[in-house]
Design an enzyme around this catalytic site. Structure first.
Site, PDB file in Angstrom:
ATOM      1  CD  GLU A  22      -5.312  -5.929  -1.346  1.00 41.86           C
ATOM      2  OE1 GLU A  22      -4.787  -4.796  -1.284  1.00 41.86           O
ATOM      3  OE2 GLU A  22      -6.051  -6.382  -0.456  1.00 41.86           O
ATOM      4  CG  ASN A  76      -0.429  -0.161   2.523  1.00 37.80           C
ATOM      5  OD1 ASN A  76       0.608  -0.788   2.699  1.00 37.80           O
ATOM      6  ND2 ASN A  76      -1.089   0.408   3.522  1.00 37.80           N
ATOM      7  CB  CYS A  95     -10.760  -2.781   0.542  1.00 37.07           C
ATOM      8  SG  CYS A  95     -10.282  -2.074  -1.041  1.00 37.07           S
ATOM      9  CB  CYS A 130      -8.759  -4.678  -3.641  1.00 36.22           C
ATOM     10  SG  CYS A 130      -7.624  -3.292  -3.359  1.00 36.22           S
ATOM     11  CB  CYS A 168      -5.330  -1.321  -1.861  1.00 36.40           C
ATOM     12  SG  CYS A 168      -6.636  -0.588  -0.866  1.00 36.40           S
TER      13      CYS A 168
HETATM   14  N1  THU Z   1      -5.291  -1.428   2.382  1.00 31.20           N
HETATM   15  C1  THU Z   1      -4.744  -2.221   1.411  1.00 31.20           C
HETATM   16  O1  THU Z   1      -3.619  -2.007   0.974  1.00 31.20           O
HETATM   17  N2  THU Z   1      -5.489  -3.253   0.960  1.00 31.20           N
HETATM   18  C2  THU Z   1      -6.755  -3.555   1.387  1.00 31.20           C
HETATM   19  O2  THU Z   1      -7.432  -4.404   0.804  1.00 31.20           O
HETATM   20  C3  THU Z   1      -7.282  -2.882   2.559  1.00 31.20           C
HETATM   21  C4  THU Z   1      -6.619  -1.605   2.921  1.00 31.20           C
HETATM   22  C5  THU Z   1      -4.510  -0.285   2.880  1.00 31.20           C
HETATM   23  C6  THU Z   1      -5.032   1.043   2.465  1.00 31.20           C
HETATM   24  C7  THU Z   1      -4.506   1.936   3.562  1.00 31.20           C
HETATM   25  O3  THU Z   1      -3.193   2.367   3.222  1.00 31.20           O
HETATM   26  C8  THU Z   1      -4.413   1.039   4.777  1.00 31.20           C
HETATM   27  O4  THU Z   1      -4.505  -0.289   4.292  1.00 31.20           O
HETATM   28  C9  THU Z   1      -5.513   1.270   5.799  1.00 31.20           C
HETATM   29  O5  THU Z   1      -6.760   1.242   5.223  1.00 31.20           O
END
Ligand code: THU
Length: 136
Positions: free
Chosen positions: A55, A42, A91, A94, A53
């Protein structure tokens, strides 16, 4: 490549996470059908909405390198680099992005404590809006 091996690469990618605002670091490793692997972490931003994110970083890198067929993605995340107790499911945005590029056989591999678990995309995103709905 085994799920455990792919998870190791996700953990390695997580070390590069840029998450000074949330403190939540995420890593992803995407296995393509040609056995290449694309990694992501991320990347946050002072303008919070510009955050990307892990992913999607992995998937967009793969797409940008001409890949179009995918087997599975491993994802790990937590509030520090050793945190593995709690599962880190992708999330909603994603899931939708993964759905765009994968078949029904595509799996999402997650670390849950000492265990590695996996889900098919349809389990994580049932009844999804898909590109074939736009066909005339
Ligand atoms: N995040 C991801 O990288 N992937 C996800 O599927 C969920 C959330 C990151 C985004 C942000 O930088 C941190 O996690 C908190 O939400």
């Amino acid at each position: 490549m085994t799920d455990a091996e792919l998870m190791q690469l996700a953990k390695r990618a997580r070390k590069n996470a840029y998450a000074p605002y949330s403190g939540f670091v995420v890593g992803a490793a995407l296995l393509c059908s040609d056995e290449s692997v694309y990694m992501g972490c991320n990347v946050e931003n002072a303008s919070y909405g510009a955050t990307m994110c892990a992913e999607r970083v992995a998937m967009y890198q793969a797409i940008a390198n001409g890949k179009s067929s995918f087997v599975k993605i491993a994802v790990c995340g937590g509030t520090d680099l050793t945190y593995t107790d709690v599962v880190c499911p992708p999330c909603g945005i994603c899931r939708q992005v993964l759905r765009e590029f994968c078949t029904d056989a595509f799996r999402i591999v997650l670390q849950n404590g000492d265990e590695i678990v996996s889900y098919k995309i349809g389990e994580l995103l049932p009844f999804s809006f898909q590109k074939n709905m736009l066909e005339k």
